[in-house]
Design a protein around this motif. Structure first.
Motif, mmCIF file in Angstrom:
data_model
loop_
_atom_site.group_PDB
_atom_site.id
_atom_site.type_symbol
_atom_site.label_atom_id
_atom_site.label_comp_id
_atom_site.label_asym_id
_atom_site.label_seq_id
_atom_site.Cartn_x
_atom_site.Cartn_y
_atom_site.Cartn_z
ATOM 1 N N ILE A 1 0.844 -1.195 0.000
ATOM 2 C CA ILE A 1 0.000 0.000 0.000
ATOM 3 C C ILE A 1 0.880 1.246 0.000
ATOM 4 C CG2 ILE A 1 -1.627 1.338 1.405
ATOM 5 C CD1 ILE A 1 -2.817 -1.331 2.346
ATOM 6 N N ILE A 2 0.515 2.238 -0.826
ATOM 7 C CA ILE A 2 1.238 3.506 -0.873
ATOM 8 C C ILE A 2 0.251 4.659 -0.831
ATOM 9 C CG2 ILE A 2 3.227 2.571 -2.140
ATOM 10 C CD1 ILE A 2 2.077 3.788 -4.690
ATOM 11 N N LYS A 3 0.755 5.857 -0.503
ATOM 12 C CA LYS A 3 -0.110 7.033 -0.472
ATOM 13 C C LYS A 3 -0.490 7.448 -1.892
ATOM 14 C CE LYS A 3 1.445 8.974 3.921
ATOM 15 N NZ LYS A 3 2.080 10.133 4.619
ATOM 16 N N PRO A 4 -1.687 7.999 -2.042
ATOM 17 C CA PRO A 4 -2.108 8.484 -3.362
ATOM 18 C C PRO A 4 -1.106 9.489 -3.920
ATOM 19 C CG PRO A 4 -3.960 8.441 -1.853
ATOM 20 C CD PRO A 4 -2.751 8.154 -1.031
ATOM 21 N N ASN A 5 -0.848 9.347 -5.209
ATOM 22 C CA ASN A 5 0.178 10.164 -5.863
ATOM 23 C C ASN A 5 -0.307 10.484 -7.268
ATOM 24 O OD1 ASN A 5 2.528 10.781 -7.539
ATOM 25 N ND2 ASN A 5 3.798 10.115 -5.805
ATOM 26 N N LEU A 6 -0.645 11.737 -7.510
ATOM 27 C CA LEU A 6 -1.215 12.119 -8.804
ATOM 28 C C LEU A 6 -0.225 11.914 -9.942
ATOM 29 C CD1 LEU A 6 -3.501 13.225 -10.483
ATOM 30 C CD2 LEU A 6 -2.773 15.551 -9.878
ATOM 31 N N LYS A 7 1.019 12.261 -9.727
ATOM 32 C CA LYS A 7 2.030 12.085 -10.774
ATOM 33 C C LYS A 7 2.142 10.612 -11.155
ATOM 34 C CE LYS A 7 6.922 12.883 -11.869
ATOM 35 N NZ LYS A 7 8.226 13.389 -11.348
ATOM 36 N N LEU A 8 2.148 9.749 -10.154
ATOM 37 C CA LEU A 8 2.233 8.309 -10.415
ATOM 38 C C LEU A 8 0.993 7.817 -11.147
ATOM 39 C CD1 LEU A 8 3.733 5.628 -10.044
ATOM 40 C CD2 LEU A 8 2.596 5.400 -7.808
ATOM 41 N N PHE A 9 -0.191 8.291 -10.721
ATOM 42 C CA PHE A 9 -1.408 7.853 -11.403
ATOM 43 C C PHE A 9 -1.379 8.247 -12.874
ATOM 44 C CE2 PHE A 9 -5.567 8.633 -13.185
ATOM 45 C CZ PHE A 9 -6.116 7.371 -13.059
ATOM 46 N N LYS A 10 -0.942 9.462 -13.170
ATOM 47 C CA LYS A 10 -0.872 9.893 -14.566
ATOM 48 C C LYS A 10 0.062 8.990 -15.376
ATOM 49 C CE LYS A 10 -1.960 14.812 -13.877
ATOM 50 N NZ LYS A 10 -1.430 16.198 -13.959
ATOM 51 N N GLN A 11 1.155 8.571 -14.776
ATOM 52 C CA GLN A 11 2.072 7.647 -15.455
ATOM 53 C C GLN A 11 1.385 6.314 -15.703
ATOM 54 O OE1 GLN A 11 5.448 7.443 -12.818
ATOM 55 N NE2 GLN A 11 6.183 9.494 -13.329
ATOM 56 N N TRP A 12 0.630 5.862 -14.711
ATOM 57 C CA TRP A 12 -0.066 4.579 -14.857
ATOM 58 C C TRP A 12 -1.160 4.666 -15.921
ATOM 59 C CZ3 TRP A 12 -0.810 2.658 -9.092
ATOM 60 C CH2 TRP A 12 0.433 2.256 -8.604
ATOM 61 N N GLN A 13 -1.869 5.769 -15.959
ATOM 62 C CA GLN A 13 -2.904 5.919 -16.979
ATOM 63 C C GLN A 13 -2.284 5.916 -18.376
ATOM 64 O OE1 GLN A 13 -5.810 5.272 -17.704
ATOM 65 N NE2 GLN A 13 -7.188 7.022 -17.436
ATOM 66 N N GLU A 14 -1.127 6.508 -18.513
ATOM 67 C CA GLU A 14 -0.439 6.488 -19.803
ATOM 68 C C GLU A 14 -0.027 5.064 -20.161
ATOM 69 O OE1 GLU A 14 3.344 8.657 -22.085
ATOM 70 O OE2 GLU A 14 2.710 9.335 -20.098
ATOM 71 N N LEU A 15 0.488 4.330 -19.174
ATOM 72 C CA LEU A 15 0.849 2.926 -19.405
ATOM 73 C C LEU A 15 -0.362 2.110 -19.840
ATOM 74 C CD1 LEU A 15 3.236 1.728 -16.520
ATOM 75 C CD2 LEU A 15 3.676 1.615 -18.978
ATOM 76 N N ALA A 16 -1.515 2.438 -19.280
ATOM 77 C CA ALA A 16 -2.754 1.698 -19.559
ATOM 78 C C ALA A 16 -3.446 2.190 -20.820
ATOM 79 C CB ALA A 16 -3.698 1.824 -18.372
ATOM 80 N N SER A 17 -2.768 3.011 -21.601
ATOM 81 C CA SER A 17 -3.328 3.562 -22.836
ATOM 82 C C SER A 17 -4.620 4.327 -22.597
ATOM 83 C CB SER A 17 -3.561 2.444 -23.863
ATOM 84 O OG SER A 17 -2.366 1.741 -24.125
ATOM 85 N N GLY A 18 -4.736 4.920 -21.388
ATOM 86 C CA GLY A 18 -5.908 5.733 -21.070
ATOM 87 C C GLY A 18 -7.139 4.952 -20.677
ATOM 88 N N HIS A 19 -6.978 3.673 -20.338
ATOM 89 C CA HIS A 19 -8.150 2.816 -20.126
ATOM 90 C C HIS A 19 -8.532 2.593 -18.666
ATOM 91 C CE1 HIS A 19 -8.893 1.936 -24.296
ATOM 92 N NE2 HIS A 19 -7.626 1.605 -24.484
ATOM 93 N N ILE A 20 -7.888 3.269 -17.721
ATOM 94 C CA ILE A 20 -8.361 3.179 -16.336
ATOM 95 C C ILE A 20 -9.665 3.964 -16.243
ATOM 96 C CG2 ILE A 20 -7.889 3.695 -13.911
ATOM 97 C CD1 ILE A 20 -4.902 3.496 -14.546
ATOM 98 N N LYS A 21 -10.739 3.272 -15.869
ATOM 99 C CA LYS A 21 -12.075 3.887 -15.849
ATOM 100 C C LYS A 21 -12.634 4.057 -14.443
ATOM 101 C CE LYS A 21 -12.296 3.859 -20.367
ATOM 102 N NZ LYS A 21 -12.159 5.127 -21.112
#
Length: 395
Positions: free
Chosen positions: A154-174
Motif C-alpha cells: 500500500i502507498i499514499k495516493p500520488n497524482l504524478k504516479l497515477f498519470k504515469q499509470w494511466q499512460e501505461l494503460a493507454s488511457g483505459h483506467i475507468k
C-alpha cells in the motif's frame, strides 16, 4: 462483410422503454436493429431462434469489479489471462467488464496495467465479453482496511504516479478505488473527476466527515459496500453510514450472502433503491474451478463451500457468478427482473459513460443480449451479436 440477421422470438423482452411479451429482437452486424411485437419474416437472410414464452431476454450484464476467473487473474499480466476471463464470463450473462487490479508492488501493477491497455486496444475477440476498461483497486488505500490487499504494498495516493499509470494503460483506467482520508487522495480524486474517471471510496477507514469531503472532491461510487471500510456506528456513521445516506454515491454489492448478510442486502436495497446499487462479483481466479488452494496477489487463498479466505480467515474476493448474484438479490429483496437490469446493466453503463451503446436493449445499441430461462439460468449469451455461450454446448 454483412453478417446474417438473427431474430430471437417468443420470449419476454425487457427493452429500454418497454417490456414486450412474446416479442422478437433482431440483430445484425453486432447491433440491435429491431424490437417488435411482430415477428420478422423467416427468410434466407435471417436465422430465427424460437424460445419458450417463459424465457426472458435481458441486456448483457456489466461487471465493474472482477479480478479473475477460470484460473486467470488480471494481475497475471498476460493476454491469455484476460482472454480466459473474457471467454468464460458469458456463461453467467456478463457481456462486458472492467479488468480489476489489486495492491501489489508497483512494477507488477504497471505490468498488469500495460497489458490490459494493450489487450483493450487490440479489440474484442468474437464471442467473448468486452473489456470496457480497468478498475484500479489499490494501492491508494488504508492499511487499517486492507482486507485481502497486501498491506506491505500500500502507498499514499500520488497524482504524478497515477498519470504515469494511466499512460501505461493507454488511457483505459475507468474506475479507481481510493481511501479519501489518506494524504494526497483529494488531489487524485479531483483529477479523476475532471477526467470522467469514476472515483470510488473503498478499503477506507474514513469518518463520515472525511467521506463528505471526498464527495466534494469528486467521489461518486463505493467499492463493495460494507467490506473493507469503517462500518456504521450510532455516534460515527463512517463510510457505510455516508454511503447509505447520500444519493450521490452508487454502491457496489457482492450478493453472495457471505460478504454481506441477506438482511443487510435487503436493508441496503430499501435505502438506496435500484438506481444506486451495482451488483458486482469481485471474483478471483478460483471462480469456475471449485474448492482448493489458489493464489491472490502472492497470498494463498483457500476456497471451501463457496467461500474464499486467506490463512487468517479474511475474505479474499468471491467466486460467485453474476447470474447467481442476480438470483440471490431477487430472493433477498423481492426485487423484479426490471430492477435487476437496472443494477447489472443500466447503472454500470451510465457510470462508465457507455449507455449510448450498452446497458439496455434498444435499436442501434450493441447486441449484448442474455436469454434466461424461467429459473433465471443463462440459456444463451450474445456479445455484440455473436453467440458467446449456449447452454449444453461446449465452447
Amino acid at each position: 462483410m454483412v453478417r446474417k440477421r438473427i431474430t430471437l422470438k417468443n420470449a419476454t423482452i425487457y427493452g429500454e422503454n418497454q417490456t414486450i411479451h412474446r416479442g422478437s429482437i433482431t440483430t445484425q452486424n453486432g447491433k440491435i436493429i429491431d424490437l417488435s411485437k411482430d415477428f420478422f419474416p423467416d427468410d434466407d437472410q435471417t436465422e430465427v431462434i424460437e424460445l419458450p414464452e417463459t424465457y426472458h431476454i435481458v441486456p448483457g450484464m456489466i461487471d465493474v469489479h472482477i479480478h479473475g476467473a477460470a484460473g486467470a487473474d488480471t494481475m497475471d499480466a498476460t493476454f491469455d489471462a484476460l482472454q480466459t476471463i473474457a471467454s468464460v464470463l458469458p456463461q453467467e450473462g456478463t457481456t462486458s467488464f472492467l479488468a480489476t487490479t489489486m495492491t501489489q508492488e508497483q512494477s507488477k501493477i504497471e505490468k498488469a496495467l500495460e497489458n490490459a491497455g494493450l489487450f483493450i486496444e487490440a479489440g474484442q475477440l468474437e464471442g467473448t465479453a468486452e473489456t470496457l476498461g480497468i478498475h484500479l483497486e489499490g494501492p491508494f488505500i488504508s492499511e487499517k482496511r486492507a482486507g485481502a490487499q497486501p498491506v506491505g504494498a500500500i502507498i499514499k495516493p500520488n497524482l504524478k504516479l497515477f498519470k504515469q499509470w494511466q499512460e501505461l494503460a493507454s488511457g483505459h483506467i475507468k474506475l479507481v478505488t481510493i481511501a479519501p482520508e489518506i494524504e494526497g487522495s483529494l488531489e487524485v480524486i479531483s483529477y479523476l473527476q475532471e477526467q470522467n474517471i469514476v472515483a470510488s471510496i473503498g478499503h477506507s477507514d474514513a469518518t463520515y466527515e472525511e467521506v463528505v469531503t471526498g464527495m466534494k472532491a469528486g467521489t461518486s461510487h463505493v467499492t463493495h459496500l460494507y467490506n473493507g471500510m469503517r462500518g456504521l456506528h450510532h455516534r460515527e456513521p463512517g463510510v457505510v453510514g455516508a454511503a447509505l445516506l447520500h444519493d450521490e454515491l452508487t454502491t457496489e454489492l457482492i450478493a453472495d450472502g457471505i460478504h454481506v448478510r441477506p438482511e443487510l442486502i435487503s436493508l441496503t436495497y430499501k435505502q438506496k433503491g435500484n438506481e444506486r446499487v451495482v451488483l458486482v462479483t469481485d471474483a478471483m481466479r478460483a471462480k469456475c474451478l471449485g474448492d482448493g488452494q489458489y493464489d491472490l496477489g502472492g497470498q494463498e487463498v483457500t476456497v471451501q463451500h463457496e467461500t474464499a479466505t486467506l490463512k487468517d480467515g479474511t475474505l479474499a474476493g468471491s467466486i460467485i457468478k453474476m447470474n447467481t448474484a442476480v438470483k440471490n438479490m431477487m430472493q433477498f429483496t423481492g426485487c423484479s427482473i426490471s430492477d435487476i437490469i437496472q443494477m447489472t446493466s443500466v447503472n454500470p453503463a451510465k457510470e462508465l459513460n457507455v449507455f449510448d451503446c450498452k446497458g439496455s436493449l434498444a435499436p442501434g445499441k450493441d447486441a449484448d443480449i442474455v436469454v434466461l430461462d424461467e429459473d433465471l439460468e443463462v440459456v444463451m449469451t450474445f456479445c455484440k451479436g455473436d453467440l458467446a455461450y449456449r447452454r449444453g454446448v461446449e465452447a
